[in-house]
Design a protein around this motif. Structure first.
Motif, PDB file in Angstrom:
ATOM      1  N   UNK A  71       0.804  -1.225   0.000  1.00 40.74           N
ATOM      2  CA  UNK A  71       0.000   0.000   0.000  1.00 40.74           C
ATOM      3  C   UNK A  71       0.840   1.280   0.000  1.00 40.74           C
ATOM      4  N   UNK A  72       1.997   1.246   0.629  1.00 37.17           N
ATOM      5  CA  UNK A  72       2.840   2.436   0.693  1.00 37.17           C
ATOM      6  C   UNK A  72       3.277   2.890  -0.700  1.00 37.17           C
ATOM      7  N   UNK A  73       3.621   1.926  -1.563  1.00 33.79           N
ATOM      8  CA  UNK A  73       4.031   2.241  -2.931  1.00 33.79           C
ATOM      9  C   UNK A  73       2.892   2.087  -3.938  1.00 33.79           C
ATOM     10  N   UNK A  74       1.692   1.785  -3.424  1.00 35.60           N
ATOM     11  CA  UNK A  74       0.456   1.725  -4.198  1.00 35.60           C
ATOM     12  C   UNK A  74       0.488   0.682  -5.312  1.00 35.60           C
ATOM     13  N   UNK A  75       1.047  -0.493  -5.016  1.00 35.33           N
ATOM     14  CA  UNK A  75       1.069  -1.533  -6.048  1.00 35.33           C
ATOM     15  C   UNK A  75       0.856  -2.916  -5.442  1.00 35.33           C
ATOM     16  N   UNK A  76       0.392  -3.807  -6.307  1.00 30.15           N
ATOM     17  CA  UNK A  76       0.183  -5.214  -5.947  1.00 30.15           C
ATOM     18  C   UNK A  76       0.130  -6.009  -7.252  1.00 30.15           C
ATOM     19  N   UNK A  77       0.019  -7.314  -7.113  1.00 28.18           N
ATOM     20  CA  UNK A  77      -0.064  -8.221  -8.260  1.00 28.18           C
ATOM     21  C   UNK A  77      -1.330  -9.045  -8.100  1.00 28.18           C
ATOM     22  N   UNK A  78      -2.161  -9.090  -9.147  1.00 34.52           N
ATOM     23  CA  UNK A  78      -3.381  -9.891  -9.128  1.00 34.52           C
ATOM     24  C   UNK A  78      -3.158 -11.111 -10.010  1.00 34.52           C
ATOM     25  N   UNK A  79      -3.434 -12.308  -9.439  1.00 29.90           N
ATOM     26  CA  UNK A  79      -3.239 -13.563 -10.159  1.00 29.90           C
ATOM     27  C   UNK A  79      -4.586 -14.247 -10.306  1.00 29.90           C
ATOM     28  N   UNK A  80      -5.046 -14.364 -11.555  1.00 27.34           N
ATOM     29  CA  UNK A  80      -6.304 -15.033 -11.833  1.00 27.34           C
ATOM     30  C   UNK A  80      -6.074 -16.324 -12.580  1.00 27.34           C
ATOM     31  N   UNK A  81      -7.146 -16.884 -13.110  1.00 23.86           N
ATOM     32  CA  UNK A  81      -7.001 -18.156 -13.836  1.00 23.86           C
ATOM     33  C   UNK A  81      -6.459 -17.950 -15.252  1.00 23.86           C
ATOM     34  N   UNK A  82      -6.481 -16.712 -15.769  1.00 25.57           N
ATOM     35  CA  UNK A  82      -5.989 -16.455 -17.126  1.00 25.57           C
ATOM     36  C   UNK A  82      -4.658 -15.723 -17.174  1.00 25.57           C
TER      37      UNK A  82
END
Length: 162
Positions: free
Chosen positions: A82-93
């Motif tokens: 949250x501090x650097x305002x990023x993340x990674x989303x992992x879905x089925x595709x």
């Protein structure tokens, strides 16, 4: 059409309130502890199954309520920062980078797809199960298919800290 939209939203809200024993009001101390716990979480596993989707035919907008296991959406959020305002989303595709915003209510993840669509997922830190690592969540998808009409959906469920 407005009545239909309001009716769908009311059904979503009522259905979400009755998804089990996890929804209740919490004290300020519990809310602060849940907010800290969520902010410190680096990974979440999400399962969203109750919701609605809408499409437009030639003459009208059509809505469909969904509340079964076959329509469940599952994905993970990893490297939440949250501090650097990023993340990674992992879905089925695919796996995609997303923007994360921390608010008093929890964390909101914003995905801008390659096709220009915007999807948001908000994970709330204000509910009883957040003390055990499960957080209420809602996802809104706004997808435009090239040459077609927009397809929208909103789902509600749980994200669990890993």
């Amino acid at each position: 059409m407005l009545r239909t939209t309001l009716g769908v939203l009311l059904l979503l809200a009522l259905g979400a309130c009755n998804q089990g024993n996890h929804t209740r009001f919490v004290t300020a101390e519990e809310a602060a502890a849940a907010s800290r716990r969520l902010a410190e979480t680096e990974s979440l596993r999400c399962e969203l199954s109750v919701g609605a989707s809408g499409t437009r035919s030639e003459k009208e907008i059509q809505y469909e309520l969904v509340s079964n296991a076959s329509s469940k959406i599952e994905f993970s959020l990893d490297r939440i920062d949250p501090e650097n305002r990023r993340a990674r989303m992992l879905g089925n595709n695919a796996a995609v980078d997303v923007t994360v915003l921390r608010t008093d209510a929890g964390l909101t993840f914003i995905e801008l797809t390659s096709g220009g669509s915007v999807n948001t997922t908000t994970v709330f830190a204000l509910f009883e199960d957040s003390m055990r690592g499960s957080f209420d969540a809602v996802q809104s998808r706004h997808v435009t298919i090239t040459g077609g009409s927009p397809v929208t959906s909103q789902r509600r469920g749980i994200c669990t800290a890993l």
